[in-house]
Design a protein around this motif. Sequence first.
Motif, short mmCIF file in Angstrom:
data_model
loop_
_atom_site.label_atom_id
_atom_site.label_comp_id
_atom_site.label_asym_id
_atom_site.label_seq_id
_atom_site.Cartn_x
_atom_site.Cartn_y
_atom_site.Cartn_z
N VAL A 67 5.31 -64.18 23.89
CA VAL A 67 5.34 -63.92 22.45
C VAL A 67 5.77 -62.46 22.28
CG1 VAL A 67 4.04 -63.89 20.31
CG2 VAL A 67 3.51 -65.59 22.08
N LYS A 68 6.94 -62.25 21.66
CA LYS A 68 7.51 -60.90 21.56
C LYS A 68 7.50 -60.41 20.11
CE LYS A 68 10.53 -61.44 25.58
NZ LYS A 68 11.91 -61.37 26.09
N SER A 69 7.36 -59.11 19.97
CA SER A 69 7.41 -58.50 18.64
C SER A 69 8.82 -58.57 18.09
CB SER A 69 6.94 -57.04 18.72
OG SER A 69 7.11 -56.40 17.49
N ASN A 70 8.94 -58.92 16.78
CA ASN A 70 10.25 -59.00 16.15
C ASN A 70 10.61 -57.76 15.33
OD1 ASN A 70 8.48 -59.38 14.06
ND2 ASN A 70 9.09 -61.50 13.62
N ALA A 71 9.75 -56.74 15.43
CA ALA A 71 10.02 -55.48 14.70
C ALA A 71 9.26 -54.35 15.36
CB ALA A 71 9.63 -55.62 13.23
N THR A 72 9.66 -53.13 15.05
CA THR A 72 8.94 -51.96 15.54
C THR A 72 7.95 -51.51 14.47
OG1 THR A 72 10.80 -51.25 16.89
CG2 THR A 72 9.18 -49.57 16.33
N GLY A 73 6.68 -51.38 14.82
CA GLY A 73 5.68 -50.98 13.83
C GLY A 73 4.28 -51.14 14.36
N VAL A 95 3.19 -57.73 11.93
CA VAL A 95 3.70 -56.41 12.30
C VAL A 95 4.23 -55.72 11.04
CG1 VAL A 95 5.32 -55.11 13.73
CG2 VAL A 95 4.33 -57.26 14.59
N GLN A 96 3.71 -54.52 10.77
CA GLN A 96 4.20 -53.73 9.63
C GLN A 96 4.97 -52.54 10.17
OE1 GLN A 96 1.23 -51.77 7.22
NE2 GLN A 96 2.49 -51.97 5.37
N SER A 100 7.77 -49.06 6.20
CA SER A 100 7.14 -49.79 5.10
C SER A 100 5.74 -49.28 4.82
CB SER A 100 7.11 -51.28 5.40
OG SER A 100 6.23 -51.56 6.45
N ARG A 101 5.03 -48.87 5.87
CA ARG A 101 3.70 -48.33 5.66
C ARG A 101 3.78 -47.06 4.83
NH1 ARG A 101 -0.91 -47.79 10.27
NH2 ARG A 101 -0.83 -50.04 9.92
N ALA A 102 4.84 -46.26 5.04
CA ALA A 102 4.98 -45.00 4.28
C ALA A 102 5.49 -45.24 2.86
CB ALA A 102 5.92 -44.07 5.03
N LEU A 103 6.42 -46.19 2.68
CA LEU A 103 7.07 -46.39 1.39
C LEU A 103 6.45 -47.50 0.57
CD1 LEU A 103 10.81 -46.12 2.54
CD2 LEU A 103 9.41 -44.35 1.44
N GLY A 104 5.71 -48.35 1.18
CA GLY A 104 5.23 -49.54 0.48
C GLY A 104 4.40 -49.21 -0.74
N ASN A 105 3.43 -48.31 -0.62
CA ASN A 105 2.56 -48.00 -1.75
C ASN A 105 3.34 -47.36 -2.88
OD1 ASN A 105 0.34 -48.98 -0.42
ND2 ASN A 105 -0.17 -47.00 0.52
N PHE A 114 7.25 -56.27 -7.55
CA PHE A 114 8.10 -56.36 -6.36
C PHE A 114 7.31 -56.82 -5.12
CE2 PHE A 114 10.76 -54.47 -2.92
CZ PHE A 114 11.92 -55.18 -3.18
N ARG A 115 6.06 -56.39 -5.05
CA ARG A 115 5.14 -56.77 -3.96
C ARG A 115 5.76 -56.51 -2.59
NH1 ARG A 115 2.69 -62.54 -6.22
NH2 ARG A 115 1.74 -61.66 -8.10
N PHE A 116 6.27 -55.34 -2.41
CA PHE A 116 6.86 -54.96 -1.13
C PHE A 116 5.76 -54.61 -0.13
CE2 PHE A 116 8.39 -51.57 1.71
CZ PHE A 116 9.43 -52.23 2.33
N SER A 117 5.83 -55.21 1.06
CA SER A 117 4.83 -54.90 2.11
C SER A 117 5.46 -54.46 3.41
CB SER A 117 3.92 -56.11 2.35
OG SER A 117 4.66 -57.18 2.91
N GLY A 118 6.65 -54.98 3.72
CA GLY A 118 7.30 -54.64 4.98
C GLY A 118 6.62 -55.26 6.19
N VAL A 119 5.83 -56.32 5.96
CA VAL A 119 5.10 -56.98 7.05
C VAL A 119 5.87 -58.22 7.49
CG1 VAL A 119 2.97 -58.14 7.72
CG2 VAL A 119 2.89 -56.11 6.24
N THR A 120 6.07 -58.35 8.81
CA THR A 120 6.70 -59.54 9.36
C THR A 120 5.67 -60.32 10.19
OG1 THR A 120 7.42 -58.40 11.37
CG2 THR A 120 8.94 -58.39 9.50
N THR A 121 5.89 -61.61 10.31
CA THR A 121 4.97 -62.46 11.06
C THR A 121 5.62 -62.89 12.38
OG1 THR A 121 5.75 -64.45 9.94
CG2 THR A 121 3.85 -63.30 8.98
N VAL A 122 4.78 -63.07 13.39
CA VAL A 122 5.22 -63.54 14.71
C VAL A 122 4.55 -64.88 14.97
CG1 VAL A 122 5.32 -63.05 17.18
CG2 VAL A 122 5.44 -61.17 15.54
N THR A 123 5.35 -65.90 15.26
CA THR A 123 4.82 -67.25 15.46
C THR A 123 4.86 -67.64 16.94
OG1 THR A 123 6.99 -68.22 15.03
CG2 THR A 123 5.49 -67.95 13.14
#
Length: 308
Positions: A67-73, A95-96, A100-105, A114-123
């Motif tokens: 199971v590999k990460s699909n983003a850096t965060g 994975v956030q 996105s953690r800096a700009l999301g809020n 807009f509900r921007f979170s920058g969070v991706t899911t790994v399945t």
Amino acid sequence: MKLLKIITVFLFSILIISCKKNSETVAQEPVINSATPVTVAFPTDTLSINNDISINATATYLLKSDVKSNATGYLTNVRINLGDAVRKGQFLFSVQTKESRALGNTINKLDPSFRFSGVTTVTCPASGFVNSLNHQIGDYVQEGDILAGITDASSFGFVMNVPYEYHEMLINNKNLEINLPDGKTIYGHIAKLLPGVDPISQTEKVLVKPNDNVSIPENLIVTINLKHQQNDTGIYVPKSAVLTDETQTKFWVMKLKDKNTAVKIDIVKGVENNNNVQIISGNIGLKDQIITSGNYGLENNAKVKIEP
């Protein structure tokens, strides 16, 4: 002249006495019996030989998925624990990204819709079990980092190394008994014969899959029974009665032609065990006396003597 006659008569008498003693000695010497002592037995046709073999096999999951990460965060959610059963497509990690953690809020303050979170899911890539878990919530990961390991349940089977001389038995065995160390027996079938033979041991790898879904730990050692194709035709003789040449390509037995004469009979062997051998063909009947000891090195029509 008279003295010469006396000496001649004396020597002649000695010669006659000596010849008489020699003839008596020769007459008293025992006659050497050249017959070989042997023991015999009768063949039987009521014996049935079980010539099955048992081979060790190891429980193995042939396919393991990462199971590999699909983003850096940063990992914000971990939904699994070591040893959990998982299914393909199941949500495992969140994975956030650092951005996105800096700009999301800030973006959400400007436009809450807009509900921007920058969070991706790994399945989960396959159904199976979690065999390794490398990260936890809050860890910073790079894209492509391995987050967990999954054993693919569909790749489970028992791998056994079978001597190539039993290759025909593999073809004939459709339903195999798999004996577990706890005394339980399950059944399986041959799923694959790997196209190669070990150059040293001359064994081939065989994958046996259980017929039903079972939960068995990896690396468990079991025994699998391979059954010979049963052939009850023919008669059986003691194993000690069967002789062979140096290359073990020709086989024969010695049987009694009469009370004192042994003859050589060529045979074709069938199955055998530690005590008996099946005779598929050969001029042998149930009333024939077969030599079981003293037969080694006997020539055809050799003289023998039956011992009790």
